[in-house]
Design a protein around this motif. Structure first.
Motif, PDB file in Angstrom:
ATOM      1  N   UNK A 287       0.838  -1.213   0.000  1.00  0.00           N
ATOM      2  CA  UNK A 287       0.000   0.000   0.000  1.00  0.00           C
ATOM      3  C   UNK A 287       0.869   1.258   0.000  1.00  0.00           C
ATOM      4  N   UNK A 288       2.107   1.144   0.489  1.00  0.00           N
ATOM      5  CA  UNK A 288       2.998   2.305   0.556  1.00  0.00           C
ATOM      6  C   UNK A 288       3.632   2.642  -0.803  1.00  0.00           C
ATOM      7  N   UNK A 289       3.510   1.766  -1.791  1.00  0.00           N
ATOM      8  CA  UNK A 289       4.121   2.024  -3.103  1.00  0.00           C
ATOM      9  C   UNK A 289       3.346   3.133  -3.817  1.00  0.00           C
ATOM     10  N   UNK A 290       4.046   4.112  -4.421  1.00  0.00           N
ATOM     11  CA  UNK A 290       3.308   5.231  -5.043  1.00  0.00           C
ATOM     12  C   UNK A 290       2.369   4.806  -6.167  1.00  0.00           C
ATOM     13  N   UNK A 291       2.631   3.660  -6.778  1.00  0.00           N
ATOM     14  CA  UNK A 291       1.753   3.213  -7.875  1.00  0.00           C
ATOM     15  C   UNK A 291       0.744   2.164  -7.440  1.00  0.00           C
ATOM     16  N   UNK A 292       0.582   1.977  -6.122  1.00  0.00           N
ATOM     17  CA  UNK A 292      -0.257   0.867  -5.661  1.00  0.00           C
ATOM     18  C   UNK A 292      -1.711   0.970  -6.153  1.00  0.00           C
ATOM     19  N   UNK A 293      -2.294   2.167  -6.059  1.00  0.00           N
ATOM     20  CA  UNK A 293      -3.715   2.298  -6.430  1.00  0.00           C
ATOM     21  C   UNK A 293      -3.910   1.968  -7.909  1.00  0.00           C
ATOM     22  N   UNK A 294      -3.007   2.461  -8.755  1.00  0.00           N
ATOM     23  CA  UNK A 294      -3.128   2.167 -10.195  1.00  0.00           C
ATOM     24  C   UNK A 294      -2.875   0.681 -10.447  1.00  0.00           C
ATOM     25  N   UNK A 296      -3.416  -1.760  -8.425  1.00  0.00           N
ATOM     26  CA  UNK A 296      -4.573  -2.530  -7.944  1.00  0.00           C
ATOM     27  C   UNK A 296      -5.730  -2.440  -8.936  1.00  0.00           C
ATOM     28  N   UNK A 297      -5.805  -1.318  -9.654  1.00  0.00           N
ATOM     29  CA  UNK A 297      -6.882  -1.118 -10.637  1.00  0.00           C
ATOM     30  C   UNK A 297      -6.631  -1.953 -11.900  1.00  0.00           C
ATOM     31  N   UNK A 298      -5.368  -2.035 -12.325  1.00  0.00           N
ATOM     32  CA  UNK A 298      -5.130  -2.644 -13.636  1.00  0.00           C
ATOM     33  C   UNK A 298      -4.465  -4.030 -13.594  1.00  0.00           C
ATOM     34  N   UNK A 299      -4.115  -4.493 -12.387  1.00  0.00           N
ATOM     35  CA  UNK A 299      -3.588  -5.858 -12.267  1.00  0.00           C
ATOM     36  C   UNK A 299      -4.596  -6.657 -11.443  1.00  0.00           C
ATOM     37  N   UNK A 300      -4.714  -7.923 -11.746  1.00  0.00           N
ATOM     38  CA  UNK A 300      -5.643  -8.741 -10.950  1.00  0.00           C
ATOM     39  C   UNK A 300      -4.950 -10.036 -10.542  1.00  0.00           C
ATOM     40  N   UNK A 301      -5.299 -10.509  -9.378  1.00  0.00           N
ATOM     41  CA  UNK A 301      -4.764 -11.794  -8.910  1.00  0.00           C
ATOM     42  C   UNK A 301      -3.350 -11.722  -8.368  1.00  0.00           C
TER      43      UNK A 301
END
Ligand code: PLP
Length: 380
Positions: A287-294, A296-301
């Motif tokens: 969650x601390x990674x700056x790209x985590x939200x993106x 989580x949106x575009x990668x699955x599993x």
């Protein structure tokens, strides 16, 4: 009765359903022939086969599997990831403007700033983790291609594929995604708007550190794609028949290997993110990674089997850690079943800016507890 749609793991395990109508074999053969016969009337016996610098019957199943896993229109396998990537740029014209990230696979970055620039491409580095910067830099009508790598090698930066596709298309450019780290298990860039997806198939697709190969999959089979295909034929960057066979064999277990590697990578990232000897863990699943939200949106599993550790104490501490490891193999490359660790600043040119305290980890399929314990004993 119409067969039910197959899940990707089933398609991969069955190598898209090959079965031999003559012998009943369930594993495809290898076709070493370089040439194909004509009949008495000088007609090719199989119109699609002329010479193996153009194509090989052993590519059919692997290209079809890639096309289905990536939801594309067509795929091509190449002699390496680099030959797949360079074909994308060689199918452009001198004078074309292309945007690339500041950090991505160093050998491609080098080729672009050296050979491709001398050939006439205008290559500009823009932080593709920030779509607003790309929107400001893109030149409508002149920028022909936007290249991203997500997650990126070796800093694990994340690019927002959907946002960048919109920016690229608005300017009349193509978006090409190097999805080597994500794999088709976790991400399908074409479904998010990318035009082409590229893999160093040397890595996860093959998965056993015994084949050099690359692939491209296109969203549409257009004139540009035909130029890419022609490039492979003209330059001869074709995959050997045995390598194509090994690649397909490796891909049959992709959906078992990669989720296991991603689970272990997350366990490692979580374990070492609070370790006193580690400055930063670069992993998009945190969650601390700056790209985590993106991500989580575009990668699955899962978030992939690659992570980087920045250790306190710079290069001497990083190299000391590596020296003490007993399970992790000190070697370049990634995506195999065995875990590899590498001090990237030792192999990349200094201009790339990779910090000298960075260790890149490719997590294999060993027991995650063993991998963590080995790193912990090495950290002392
Ligand atoms: C992200 C990425 N893209 C492309 C390549 C180049 O692939 P190959 O070594 O198969 O030519 C690599 C190789 O390490 C890579 O890591």
């Amino acid at each position: 009765m119409k067969p039910a749609a197959r899940q990707p793991a089933t398609l991969a395990a069955h190598a898209v359903g090959f079965s031999d109508p003559i012998h009943g074999a369930i594993v495809p053969p290898i076709h070493p022939s370089t040439t194909y016969e004509r009949d008495e009337d000088n007609q090719l016996i199989n119109a699609a086969r002329l010479y193996s610098r153009a194509d090989n019957p052993g590519y059919d199943a692997v290209e079809s599997l890639l096309t289905q896993l990536e939801h594309g229109a067509a795929s091509l396998v190449f002699s390496s990831g680099m030959s797949a990537a360079t074909a994308v740029f060689l199918a452009l014209q001198p004078g074309d403007h292309v945007i690339v990230p500041p950090v991505f696979y160093w050998a491609l970055r080098n080729w672009l700033s050296d050979w491709a620039t001398r050939w006439g491409l205008k290559v500009e580095a823009v932080d593709t983790a920030q779509p607003a910067l790309v929107a400001a830099a893109i030149r409508p009508g002149t920028t022909k291609l936007l290249w991203v790598e997500t997650p990126a090698n070796p800093n694990l930066a994340i690019a927002d594929i959907a946002a960048l596709a919109e920016i690229a298309h608005h300017a009349g450019a193509r978006l090409v995604v190097d999805s080597t780290f994500a794999t088709p298990v976790h991400s399908q860039p074409l479904t998010l708007g990318a035009d082409l997806v590229m893999h160093s198939a040397t890595k996860y697709l093959n998965g056993h550190s015994d084949v050099i190969a690359g692939s491209l999959t296109t969203h549409v089979d257009d004139d540009y794609w035909k130029r890419v295909r022609l490039m492979r034929n003209q330059i001869g960057t074709v995959l050997g028949p045995f390598e194509a066979w090994l690649l397909l064999r490796g891909m049959r277990t992709l959906f078992v290997r990669v989720p296991a590697q991603s689970r272990s990578a997350l366990a490692l990232a979580e374990n070492f993110s609070s370790h006193p000897a580690i400055k930063t863990v670069l992993y998009p699943g945190l969650a601390s990674h700056p790209g985590h939200a993106v991500a989580a949106k575009q990668m699955h599993g899962g978030f992939g089997g690659m992570l980087s550790l920045r250790v306190n104490g710079g290069a001497p501490a990083a190299l000391a850690l590596m020296r003490k490891l007993q399970i992790w193999k000190r070697a370049t490359s990634l995506g195999g079943v065995e875990s590899l660790i590498e001090h990237r600043a030792s192999v990349e040119p200094p201009a790339g800016g990779t910090p000298d305290d960075l260790l890149r980890l490719s997590v294999g399929i060993e027991d995650a507890g063993d991998l963590i314990a080995d790193l912990e004993q090495a950290l002392g």
